[in-house]
Motif scaffolding. Structure first.
Motif, PDB file in Angstrom:
ATOM      1  N   THR A 221      -4.955  -2.356   5.118  1.00 39.31           N
ATOM      2  CA  THR A 221      -6.191  -2.557   4.377  1.00 39.31           C
ATOM      3  C   THR A 221      -6.411  -4.051   4.222  1.00 39.31           C
ATOM      4  O   THR A 221      -5.477  -4.841   4.397  1.00 39.31           O
ATOM      5  CB  THR A 221      -6.142  -1.840   3.011  1.00 39.31           C
ATOM      6  N   ASP A 222      -7.627  -4.433   3.891  1.00 36.86           N
ATOM      7  CA  ASP A 222      -7.898  -5.856   3.707  1.00 36.86           C
ATOM      8  C   ASP A 222      -7.571  -6.321   2.295  1.00 36.86           C
ATOM      9  O   ASP A 222      -7.188  -7.465   2.086  1.00 36.86           O
ATOM     10  CB  ASP A 222      -9.347  -6.194   4.060  1.00 36.86           C
TER      11      ASP A 222
ATOM     12  N   TYR B 190      -1.453   2.967   5.558  1.00 42.17           N
ATOM     13  CA  TYR B 190      -2.409   2.328   6.456  1.00 42.17           C
ATOM     14  C   TYR B 190      -2.649   0.884   6.007  1.00 42.17           C
ATOM     15  O   TYR B 190      -2.406   0.522   4.865  1.00 42.17           O
ATOM     16  CB  TYR B 190      -3.727   3.098   6.522  1.00 42.17           C
TER      17      TYR B 190
ATOM     18  N   ASN C 244       0.832  -1.203   0.000  1.00 44.25           N
ATOM     19  CA  ASN C 244       0.000   0.000   0.000  1.00 44.25           C
ATOM     20  C   ASN C 244       0.872   1.260   0.000  1.00 44.25           C
ATOM     21  O   ASN C 244       0.583   2.223  -0.701  1.00 44.25           O
ATOM     22  CB  ASN C 244      -0.929  -0.016   1.222  1.00 44.25           C
TER      23      ASN C 244
ATOM     24  N   ARG D 152      -6.295  -9.187   8.315  1.00 47.97           N
ATOM     25  CA  ARG D 152      -7.483  -8.314   8.293  1.00 47.97           C
ATOM     26  C   ARG D 152      -8.758  -9.151   8.201  1.00 47.97           C
ATOM     27  O   ARG D 152      -9.754  -8.838   8.842  1.00 47.97           O
ATOM     28  CB  ARG D 152      -7.466  -7.362   7.086  1.00 47.97           C
TER      29      ARG D 152
END
Length: 136
Positions: free
Chosen positions: A61-62, A59, A51, A83
């Motif tokens: 994230t899934d 951050y 990311n 996640r």
């Protein structure tokens, strides 16, 4: 062709061939064909690095979806198993159910769905629900 790549220790998609068939059917129902779609299962730290490097987002994230082509579909979808497990608890579903939701979510992005506004997100969630109900 759909392929699963496992970078997450001791994780494998259950009923992998069934899941692949369901995803292929989903794409066909959306008027798309899948030429090559790679799902890469990673840790939180790995998805954070991707990311940061690819999108300059700092951050967790899934899921991250990277299209090369929308028709036929060619792309890579990165999914954080960390996640998925946390979200399953949060949403009171099994990890496998949450995983399927996230997998079809990524595929729907490759079918031209977006979730940048509340209205678009609602439309996309309805499509996710439709295809999740068809998984048997």
């Amino acid at each position: 062709m759909i392929r699963f790549h496992y970078k997450y220790p001791a994780f494998r998609v259950r009923s992998a061939e069934k899941v692949k068939s369901w995803l292929q059917t989903t794409a066909r129902k959306e008027g798309k064909t899948i030429k090559q779609l790679d799902y890469i299962f990673v840790t939180d730290e790995e998805i954070l690095q991707i990311n940061r490097q690819a999108l300059d987002h700092d951050y967790y994230t899934d899921i991250l979806t990277f299209p090369s082509s929308y028709q036929p579909i060619i792309g890579e979808i990165y999914i954080s198993w960390d996640r998925i497990k946390e979200q399953a608890i949060q949403f009171k579903v099994t990890p496998e159910q949450e995983l399927r939701r996230i997998m079809v979510h990524g595929l729907l992005h490759l079918c031209d769905y977006d979730d940048k506004t509340a209205e678009l997100k609602q439309k996309m969630t309805k499509r996710e629900d439709l295809y999740l109900a068809r998984y048997q």
